[in-house]
Design an enzyme around this catalytic site. Structure first.
Site, PDB file in Angstrom:
ATOM      1  N   THR A 155       0.826  -1.215   0.000  1.00 53.95           N
ATOM      2  CA  THR A 155       0.000   0.000   0.000  1.00 53.95           C
ATOM      3  C   THR A 155       0.857   1.261   0.000  1.00 53.95           C
ATOM      4  O   THR A 155       0.684   2.144  -0.857  1.00 53.95           O
ATOM      5  CB  THR A 155      -0.921  -0.002   1.233  1.00 53.95           C
ATOM      6  OG1 THR A 155      -1.629  -1.231   1.244  1.00 53.95           O
ATOM      7  CG2 THR A 155      -1.895   1.142   1.221  1.00 53.95           C
ATOM      8  N   VAL A 156       1.791   1.362   0.945  1.00 53.92           N
ATOM      9  CA  VAL A 156       2.587   2.597   1.048  1.00 53.92           C
ATOM     10  C   VAL A 156       3.528   2.721  -0.166  1.00 53.92           C
ATOM     11  O   VAL A 156       3.630   3.791  -0.783  1.00 53.92           O
ATOM     12  CB  VAL A 156       3.377   2.645   2.383  1.00 53.92           C
ATOM     13  CG1 VAL A 156       4.243   3.891   2.449  1.00 53.92           C
ATOM     14  CG2 VAL A 156       2.415   2.605   3.566  1.00 53.92           C
ATOM     15  N   LYS A 190       7.784   2.052  11.677  1.00 52.88           N
ATOM     16  CA  LYS A 190       7.848   2.501  13.080  1.00 52.88           C
ATOM     17  C   LYS A 190       8.235   1.385  14.047  1.00 52.88           C
ATOM     18  O   LYS A 190       8.999   1.602  14.983  1.00 52.88           O
ATOM     19  CB  LYS A 190       6.518   3.131  13.477  1.00 52.88           C
ATOM     20  CG  LYS A 190       5.378   2.164  13.347  1.00 52.88           C
ATOM     21  CD  LYS A 190       4.065   2.790  13.019  1.00 52.88           C
ATOM     22  CE  LYS A 190       3.219   1.670  12.427  1.00 52.88           C
ATOM     23  NZ  LYS A 190       1.922   1.829  12.148  1.00 52.88           N
ATOM     24  N   ILE A 204       1.186  13.497   8.498  1.00 53.44           N
ATOM     25  CA  ILE A 204       1.426  14.702   9.307  1.00 53.44           C
ATOM     26  C   ILE A 204       2.937  14.922   9.443  1.00 53.44           C
ATOM     27  O   ILE A 204       3.642  14.022   9.897  1.00 53.44           O
ATOM     28  CB  ILE A 204       0.813  14.533  10.728  1.00 53.44           C
ATOM     29  CG1 ILE A 204      -0.694  14.328  10.636  1.00 53.44           C
ATOM     30  CG2 ILE A 204       1.157  15.726  11.607  1.00 53.44           C
ATOM     31  CD1 ILE A 204      -1.361  13.988  11.968  1.00 53.44           C
ATOM     32  N   GLU A 236      -6.121  -4.064  12.136  1.00 51.84           N
ATOM     33  CA  GLU A 236      -5.643  -5.341  11.603  1.00 51.84           C
ATOM     34  C   GLU A 236      -6.533  -6.464  12.146  1.00 51.84           C
ATOM     35  O   GLU A 236      -7.227  -6.283  13.148  1.00 51.84           O
ATOM     36  CB  GLU A 236      -4.224  -5.614  12.113  1.00 51.84           C
ATOM     37  CG  GLU A 236      -3.229  -4.505  11.918  1.00 51.84           C
ATOM     38  CD  GLU A 236      -2.648  -4.484  10.522  1.00 51.84           C
ATOM     39  OE1 GLU A 236      -2.650  -5.541   9.860  1.00 51.84           O
ATOM     40  OE2 GLU A 236      -2.210  -3.409  10.097  1.00 51.84           O
ATOM     41  N   ASP A 261       1.474   0.460  19.304  1.00 56.15           N
ATOM     42  CA  ASP A 261       1.783   1.249  18.099  1.00 56.15           C
ATOM     43  C   ASP A 261       2.047   2.715  18.480  1.00 56.15           C
ATOM     44  O   ASP A 261       2.983   3.342  17.980  1.00 56.15           O
ATOM     45  CB  ASP A 261       0.592   1.139  17.128  1.00 56.15           C
ATOM     46  CG  ASP A 261       0.745   2.019  15.910  1.00 56.15           C
ATOM     47  OD1 ASP A 261       1.511   1.643  15.006  1.00 56.15           O
ATOM     48  OD2 ASP A 261       0.117   3.093  15.870  1.00 56.15           O
ATOM     49  N   LYS A 275       5.668   4.974  18.188  1.00 50.44           N
ATOM     50  CA  LYS A 275       5.788   6.316  17.611  1.00 50.44           C
ATOM     51  C   LYS A 275       6.404   7.281  18.625  1.00 50.44           C
ATOM     52  O   LYS A 275       7.214   8.136  18.271  1.00 50.44           O
ATOM     53  CB  LYS A 275       4.413   6.791  17.130  1.00 50.44           C
ATOM     54  CG  LYS A 275       3.915   5.954  15.934  1.00 50.44           C
ATOM     55  CD  LYS A 275       2.433   6.116  15.668  1.00 50.44           C
ATOM     56  CE  LYS A 275       1.986   5.277  14.482  1.00 50.44           C
ATOM     57  NZ  LYS A 275       0.540   5.136  14.376  1.00 50.44           N
ATOM     58  N   GLY A 278      -2.639   5.394   5.631  1.00 47.54           N
ATOM     59  CA  GLY A 278      -3.241   5.364   4.295  1.00 47.54           C
ATOM     60  C   GLY A 278      -2.212   5.561   3.201  1.00 47.54           C
ATOM     61  O   GLY A 278      -1.163   6.155   3.410  1.00 47.54           O
TER      62      GLY A 278
END
Ligand code: HSE
Length: 452
Positions: A18-19, A110, A141, A195, A206, A210, A307
């Site tokens: 996806t990325v 990450k 962001i 998920e 998660d 970060k 996304g």
């Protein structure tokens, strides 16, 4: 000998999911804009993935696709390797190979940086290559660039982040629509936010990943990811969401980073924040990061934390930054961790026992005379001052009643000590619950306008 003039920057991409697809899409569709800004073309020389047959809907020359990582690592023309494959062990091995081959690296990974970043940063430092990872925190962001460049001359006082879209989605549905946790989680999974094994997200891991990534960039120190206090949202009870609402608060999963006189606070857990704070209005899968700098005041960054295209945008920004270095023949124009790697020392965050904040307390007590005075007596003896109390009447067929209190600032070890005693009382029917509250108006001397 006449040196051959460089006319483009060549990159290799590992992981065409996806990325990775978002990255190629942006580089392809915005190629003329990027050339205008950079002055050079960025050429995707090779894309490595185990699946090179599925059509990703992006126009690329099929000859760039490969299943052999060595075609990227051993290509001397490729100066930047982009890792968008995810996972830890294999991704780490590939990134280390790329670094040792003298490639600059861009990653969105990450979990890898939080759990095995030390080895990667060290290798990049020793070889003298750059590593950028804007997409690893907050998706689209630009939090890392904001901390590394926008706030490079300022001291950050604290950061409060909503950096997990899955948890924020679930809490929003539980708050706005009265959904049960399991139902909201199921919906988040159906929408593709969570998920099939949601543990990393809902247990706060998660968000802790970060937080671990931004600590060195913010304060020039590092912490072990395991030393970050982490509590997720799976035990958030709808009854506390309801009481919070009655008292003017929302429950959000926050990552908190604070520089305090007696140490670094680095923690992830559900927090009650007043309605008027902008963060309490960050809903659904959106992310937001609220920073207070000594000189700049407050900043709020808000947007999509995940996304294909938002995360792809962040990865592309890293590719362009590193391309500028490659073109100008410079390295580490901005150090990867914002401070010189050699100066970054390990610290242990402050123990949760030493945290001082406001607390929401909920006791399940029998509805008898003297109950409130017993509870408040123990709290008073533990140096906990009560700011407000709500006690509801008993519902039909119910033996006990919820007694809800908001405290002035208290030390967490005092709260735990008082709870040990209160939970032993025979008038208490269930284990007592507390939430940490961030609200400047109930802090003694706090100003209403302090942060919104
Ligand atoms: N699992 C993450 C989230 C995705 O829910 O926000 C982006 O890191």
């Amino acid at each position: 000998m006449v040196e051959k003039k460089m006319d483009c920057v060549k990159i290799g991409l590992i992981g065409y999911g996806t990325v990775g697809t978002g990255v190629v899409k942006i580089l392809t569709e915005n190629s003329s804009l990027i050339k205008k800004r950079l002055g050079y073309d960025i050429v995707v020389e090779k894309i490595c993935d185990i699946d090179i047959s599925t059509d990703r809907g992006v126009k690329i020359d099929k000859s760039v696709l490969t299943t052999d990582i060595n075609e990227i690592i051993n290509d001397p023309e490729i100066s930047i390797v982009v890792e968008t494959m995810g996972g830890i062990d294999l991704a780490e091995e590939m990134m280390l190979s790329a670094i040792r081959a003298g490639k600059n690296v861009v990653t969105a990974n990450k979990a890898l940086l939080a759990e095995a970043g030390e080895e990667i940063y060290k290798a990049a430092h020793e070889v003298g290559v750059d590593i950028n990872f804007e997409a690893s925190v907050g998706g689209g962001i630009p939090i890392i660039r904001t901390l590394k460049e926008g706030l490079v001359g300022d001291k950050v006082e604290f950061i409060f982040g909503i950096t997990n879209g899955t948890c924020n989605y679930i809490l929003t549905r539980m708050t706005e629509d009265g959904m049960a946790f399991a139902q909201a989680l199921k919906e988040a999974q159906e929408l593709g936010y969570a998920e099939s094994d949601p543990t990393l997200d809902i247990e706060g891991l998660d968000s802790a990943h970060k937080l671990a990534i931004i600590i060195p960039i913010t304060y020039g120190v590092k912490v072990d990811y395991e030393d970050i206090y982490t509590e997720g949202i799976s035990k958030v009870d709808p009854i506390d969401i309801k009481f919070a609402d009655e008292m003017g608060y929302k429950i959000k999963l926050l990552s908190i980073l604070k520089d305090t006189k007696d140490g670094l606070e680095a923690r992830v857990h559900p927090v009650m924040i007043p309605f008027r704070y902008l963060l309490s209005n960050v809903n659904f899968n959106l992310n937001a990061i609220y920073i207070r700098g000594e000189a700049v005041g407050t900043i709020l960054l808000y947007g999509q934390g995940a996304g294909m295209m938002p995360t792809g945008t962040a990865v592309v920004s890293d590719i362009i930054e590193l391309s500028r270095n490659v073109i100008s023949g410079r390295k580490k124009r901005v150090p990867p961790l914002s401070f010189d790697y050699a100066d970054i020392k390990k610290v242990t965050p402050k123990s949760m026992d030493d945290i001082v904040t406001n607390y929401y307390l909920r006791f399940s007590a029998l509805d008898k005379p003297g109950v409130l005075s017993k509870i408040s007596g123990i709290l008073g003896d533990a140096n906990i001052s009560i700011a407000s109390v709500i006690q509801k009447g008993r519902g039909a067929g119910e033996e006990d009643v919820p007694v809800v209190m908001m405290t002035h600032e208290a030390k967490e070890s005092d709260i735990r000590k008082a709870f040990d005693e209160i939970d032993k009382l025979d008038i208490i029917s269930k284990p007592s619950i507390f939430y940490r509250v961030e609200d400047t108006t109930i802090k003694r001397g706090g100003r209403k306008d302090e942060w919104r």
